[in-house]
Design a protein around this motif. Structure first.
Motif, PDB file in Angstrom:
ATOM      1  N   GLY A 103     -51.016  28.007  13.688  1.00 28.27           N
ATOM      2  CA  GLY A 103     -50.442  28.445  15.287  1.00 28.27           C
ATOM      3  C   GLY A 103     -49.809  29.547  15.178  1.00 28.27           C
ATOM      4  O   GLY A 103     -50.255  30.242  16.402  1.00 28.27           O
ATOM      5  N   ASN A 104     -49.218  30.125  14.368  1.00 28.91           N
ATOM      6  CA  ASN A 104     -48.533  31.418  14.504  1.00 28.91           C
ATOM      7  C   ASN A 104     -49.575  32.640  14.694  1.00 28.91           C
ATOM      8  O   ASN A 104     -49.151  33.691  15.529  1.00 28.91           O
ATOM      9  CB  ASN A 104     -47.264  31.724  13.565  1.00 28.91           C
ATOM     10  CG  ASN A 104     -48.223  31.596  11.921  1.00 28.91           C
ATOM     11  OD1 ASN A 104     -49.207  31.091  11.810  1.00 28.91           O
ATOM     12  ND2 ASN A 104     -47.027  31.741  10.915  1.00 28.91           N
ATOM     13  N   VAL A 105     -50.677  32.652  14.250  1.00 32.65           N
ATOM     14  CA  VAL A 105     -51.711  33.817  14.358  1.00 32.65           C
ATOM     15  C   VAL A 105     -52.277  33.628  15.855  1.00 32.65           C
ATOM     16  O   VAL A 105     -52.135  34.655  16.312  1.00 32.65           O
ATOM     17  CB  VAL A 105     -52.854  33.571  13.357  1.00 32.65           C
ATOM     18  CG1 VAL A 105     -54.013  34.462  13.670  1.00 32.65           C
ATOM     19  CG2 VAL A 105     -52.427  33.784  12.023  1.00 32.65           C
ATOM     20  N   VAL A 106     -52.266  32.183  16.400  1.00 31.80           N
ATOM     21  CA  VAL A 106     -52.689  32.198  17.695  1.00 31.80           C
ATOM     22  C   VAL A 106     -51.742  32.749  18.642  1.00 31.80           C
ATOM     23  O   VAL A 106     -52.010  33.694  19.574  1.00 31.80           O
ATOM     24  CB  VAL A 106     -53.420  31.035  18.058  1.00 31.80           C
ATOM     25  CG1 VAL A 106     -53.429  31.002  19.748  1.00 31.80           C
ATOM     26  CG2 VAL A 106     -54.464  30.655  17.453  1.00 31.80           C
ATOM     27  N   ASP A 107     -50.486  32.270  18.410  1.00 32.45           N
ATOM     28  CA  ASP A 107     -49.376  32.847  19.231  1.00 32.45           C
ATOM     29  C   ASP A 107     -49.226  34.071  19.036  1.00 32.45           C
ATOM     30  O   ASP A 107     -48.807  35.117  20.050  1.00 32.45           O
ATOM     31  CB  ASP A 107     -48.015  31.968  18.515  1.00 32.45           C
ATOM     32  CG  ASP A 107     -48.092  30.773  18.916  1.00 32.45           C
ATOM     33  OD1 ASP A 107     -48.651  30.118  19.673  1.00 32.45           O
ATOM     34  OD2 ASP A 107     -47.468  29.823  18.292  1.00 32.45           O
ATOM     35  N   LEU A 108     -49.297  34.960  17.967  1.00 34.10           N
ATOM     36  CA  LEU A 108     -48.948  36.259  17.854  1.00 34.10           C
ATOM     37  C   LEU A 108     -50.160  37.076  18.673  1.00 34.10           C
ATOM     38  O   LEU A 108     -49.827  38.051  19.375  1.00 34.10           O
ATOM     39  CB  LEU A 108     -49.168  36.856  16.236  1.00 34.10           C
ATOM     40  CG  LEU A 108     -49.087  38.236  16.290  1.00 34.10           C
ATOM     41  CD1 LEU A 108     -47.459  38.590  16.534  1.00 34.10           C
ATOM     42  CD2 LEU A 108     -49.156  38.429  14.626  1.00 34.10           C
ATOM     43  N   ALA A 109     -51.428  36.604  18.752  1.00 32.98           N
ATOM     44  CA  ALA A 109     -52.424  37.229  19.415  1.00 32.98           C
ATOM     45  C   ALA A 109     -52.108  37.196  20.878  1.00 32.98           C
ATOM     46  O   ALA A 109     -52.267  37.868  21.779  1.00 32.98           O
ATOM     47  CB  ALA A 109     -53.720  36.468  19.170  1.00 32.98           C
ATOM     48  N   VAL A 110     -51.694  36.037  21.223  1.00 36.99           N
ATOM     49  CA  VAL A 110     -51.122  35.879  22.578  1.00 36.99           C
ATOM     50  C   VAL A 110     -49.863  36.563  23.064  1.00 36.99           C
ATOM     51  O   VAL A 110     -50.054  37.417  24.171  1.00 36.99           O
ATOM     52  CB  VAL A 110     -51.068  34.232  23.100  1.00 36.99           C
ATOM     53  CG1 VAL A 110     -50.345  34.213  24.340  1.00 36.99           C
ATOM     54  CG2 VAL A 110     -52.092  33.471  23.031  1.00 36.99           C
ATOM     55  N   ALA A 111     -48.991  36.895  22.129  1.00 35.58           N
ATOM     56  CA  ALA A 111     -48.125  37.573  22.455  1.00 35.58           C
ATOM     57  C   ALA A 111     -48.307  38.956  22.569  1.00 35.58           C
ATOM     58  O   ALA A 111     -47.790  39.852  23.380  1.00 35.58           O
ATOM     59  CB  ALA A 111     -46.962  37.588  21.324  1.00 35.58           C
ATOM     60  N   VAL A 112     -49.217  39.709  21.839  1.00 39.59           N
ATOM     61  CA  VAL A 112     -49.787  40.903  22.005  1.00 39.59           C
ATOM     62  C   VAL A 112     -50.471  41.149  23.200  1.00 39.59           C
ATOM     63  O   VAL A 112     -49.862  42.284  24.076  1.00 39.59           O
ATOM     64  CB  VAL A 112     -50.611  41.387  20.812  1.00 39.59           C
ATOM     65  CG1 VAL A 112     -51.526  42.572  21.089  1.00 39.59           C
ATOM     66  CG2 VAL A 112     -49.921  41.448  19.607  1.00 39.59           C
ATOM     67  N   VAL A 113     -51.152  40.347  23.889  1.00 34.40           N
ATOM     68  CA  VAL A 113     -51.953  40.459  24.874  1.00 34.40           C
ATOM     69  C   VAL A 113     -50.982  40.349  26.090  1.00 34.40           C
ATOM     70  O   VAL A 113     -50.883  41.373  27.170  1.00 34.40           O
ATOM     71  CB  VAL A 113     -53.045  39.411  25.258  1.00 34.40           C
ATOM     72  CG1 VAL A 113     -53.765  39.590  26.541  1.00 34.40           C
ATOM     73  CG2 VAL A 113     -54.229  39.638  24.123  1.00 34.40           C
ATOM     74  N   ILE A 114     -50.030  39.371  26.293  1.00 38.78           N
ATOM     75  CA  ILE A 114     -49.015  39.439  27.039  1.00 38.78           C
ATOM     76  C   ILE A 114     -48.076  40.511  27.325  1.00 38.78           C
ATOM     77  O   ILE A 114     -47.738  41.122  28.229  1.00 38.78           O
ATOM     78  CB  ILE A 114     -48.128  38.002  26.972  1.00 38.78           C
ATOM     79  CG1 ILE A 114     -48.923  36.832  27.135  1.00 38.78           C
ATOM     80  CG2 ILE A 114     -47.306  38.146  27.951  1.00 38.78           C
ATOM     81  CD1 ILE A 114     -49.575  36.579  28.626  1.00 38.78           C
ATOM     82  N   GLY A 115     -47.803  41.149  26.170  1.00 39.48           N
ATOM     83  CA  GLY A 115     -47.013  42.279  25.870  1.00 39.48           C
ATOM     84  C   GLY A 115     -47.530  43.574  26.377  1.00 39.48           C
ATOM     85  O   GLY A 115     -47.115  44.359  27.071  1.00 39.48           O
TER      86      GLY A 115
END
Length: 152
Positions: free
Chosen positions: A20-32
């Motif tokens: 889960g944390n890999v997907v969360d990190l990818a989403v955070a980068v895009v949102i950021g």
């Protein structure tokens, strides 16, 4: 003897991607990245003109000269306006993240924790009450028999 088969590199990679944390990190980068554009637009379109009401409309033009002459690119200039703009961007970003993300999430988690504790507290009270009722029943049965707990 049975030999355990080592997982292949591909299987290990799939497990890594499914965390889960890999997907969360990818989403955070895009949102950021998208959020950075919004903050930069606010600084450029709102903050810079407000600060520019005092002087120039672009913070990048604020500077101080350390050498006797500063014309064009000559001389030693300290571009403190750029630093001020970057600082304002950081403060705005931090404020938005705190007030729109961290604070509401903290309040939500605190309420969830309070509900969990209230539920656990109620459960404990019920267990204590049931235990007390069972003790009363035991004492009543012992009293009906007419014998004490230490008598045969």
């Amino acid at each position: 003897m049975s030999e355990k088969k080592e997982p292949s590199v591909w299987e290990g990679f799939k497990v890594f991607l499914m965390r889960g944390n890999v997907v969360d990190l990818a989403v955070a980068v895009v949102i950021g990245a998208a959020f950075t554009n919004i903050v930069n637009s606010v600084v450029k379109g709102v903050i810079n003109p407000l600060v520019g009401a005092i002087g120039t409309k672009n913070l990048d033009h604020y500077s101080s000269c350390l050498s006797p002459t500063c014309e064009g690119e000559q001389g030693i200039q300290i571009l403190w306006g750029s630093v001020l703009g970057a600082t304002l961007s950081f403060v705005i970003t931090a404020a938005v993240v705190y007030f729109l993300m961290v604070l509401p999430m903290s309040k939500y988690l605190a309420r969830a924790e309070a509900r969990r504790k209230a539920k656990d507290g109620t459960h404990e009270v019920i267990e204590v009450t049931e235990l007390e009722v069972l003790k009363e029943i035991r004492d009543a049965l012992v009293a009906q028999r007419g014998s004490g707990p230490n008598q045969p």
